[in-house]
Design an enzyme around this catalytic site. Sequence first.
Site, PDB file in Angstrom:
ATOM      1  N   SER A  91       0.798  -1.228   0.000  1.00 45.73           N
ATOM      2  CA  SER A  91       0.000   0.000   0.000  1.00 45.73           C
ATOM      3  C   SER A  91       0.827   1.273   0.000  1.00 45.73           C
ATOM      4  CB  SER A  91      -0.939   0.013   1.212  1.00 45.73           C
ATOM      5  OG  SER A  91      -0.202  -0.038   2.423  1.00 45.73           O
ATOM      6  N   ASP A  94      -3.708   8.387   7.784  1.00 47.06           N
ATOM      7  CA  ASP A  94      -4.779   7.574   8.356  1.00 47.06           C
ATOM      8  C   ASP A  94      -4.318   6.674   9.501  1.00 47.06           C
ATOM      9  OD1 ASP A  94      -3.297   5.649   7.078  1.00 47.06           O
ATOM     10  OD2 ASP A  94      -4.804   5.129   5.584  1.00 47.06           O
ATOM     11  N   HIS A 144      -0.728   5.015   6.872  1.00 47.79           N
ATOM     12  CA  HIS A 144      -0.059   5.606   5.718  1.00 47.79           C
ATOM     13  C   HIS A 144       0.164   7.104   5.946  1.00 47.79           C
ATOM     14  CE1 HIS A 144      -2.652   2.200   4.464  1.00 47.79           C
ATOM     15  NE2 HIS A 144      -1.517   1.801   3.899  1.00 47.79           N
TER      16      HIS A 144
END
Length: 367
Positions: free
Chosen positions: A42, A339, A342
């Site tokens: 991610s 968040d 990240h």
Amino acid sequence: MAISSTLKKLVFTFLLLQISSLSHAHLLKTCKIDQIYNIGDSISDTGNLIREIGLATFCARPPYGESFFKKPTGRCSNGLLMIDFMALDAGVPLLPPYKNSGADFRHGVNFAVAGSTALPWYELAAENVSSSVTNSSLFVQLDWVASHINSTCHNHRDCSKKMENAVFMFGTIGGNDYNYAFFEGKPIEEVRSMVPQVVNTIMLGVKKVMSYGATKVVVPGNMPIGCLPVYKTQFLTNISAAYDESLCLKQMNDFAKYHNQQLQQAIHDLQQQNPNATVVYADYYNAYQFLLEHSKSHGFETERACCGIGGKYNYDMPRMCGNDGVGVCPDPERYVSWDGVHLTQRSYKIMAGWLLRQIFSSLHCHF
């Protein structure tokens, strides 16, 4: 003591000015890099997982992507990622995700999938670790690389010629192997025992892309995970000695350092065996530390997530950013964490600038 402190501030200011001028530096363009290929999770997925599972991934929902794209794209940030800033620095289009079959792949492809692991699901299962987000682990992504290479090259010589000015970003990958283990309650000694297997799998992958003709491979290490709100929330403690001067969890950062040391040694050994190839370690750990120092010196938020809810760090795993009722800060530019897991676009830009300068001299560019 005053002279030493002043000198440190001057050096930091000089570095910061260099980082802030990243958009004008174009180090990769100077290096004549015209293609970028990327494997990862991610930290660098630009839209593969969103094409795999749609809205089931939280990164597919607002407010993800809103600071730059004005909509979610599958990037797990409010905007651009480090891989995007590297593409901009090279002067090539933002890397299209491999699962966007109609995309233009002439300047590279992004094979990264959010939630992916280095080890395949069955090897993690043997360690009693589940990987429920995606089965598109490292070797699945390498199969995609092989399919792409086979569709664009006539033979190995043709591939080598086409990849002459390409750089292959190999990660980050492997961090989720540890994340899943830690958040399932595995003790740190047990997770530490996974490191050799994870590192070996990464290096097998690096060898694989080198066999396809890649001559410039960049292999990132792990960030200091003990600084992330997700870890600081999960392992919150009142023991002050558990934290370092940056208020990060020492034990978790020591774990990240251990992985990075093992990875660097493996890269060194591989480079010794393949002197004609360029395999570069990208120091994500110290790039993040630079980001923290910059943020603290400018009064930016280094502890709490911008998009989140609850607790000391504005993070609650069952109620991640993107869920109903979860708020977002008015100015993400003033936050390190987007968040809780990240980073913000601004953070990724600063880290990308630091990293480009770190790896540039090791790429052996020919002008």
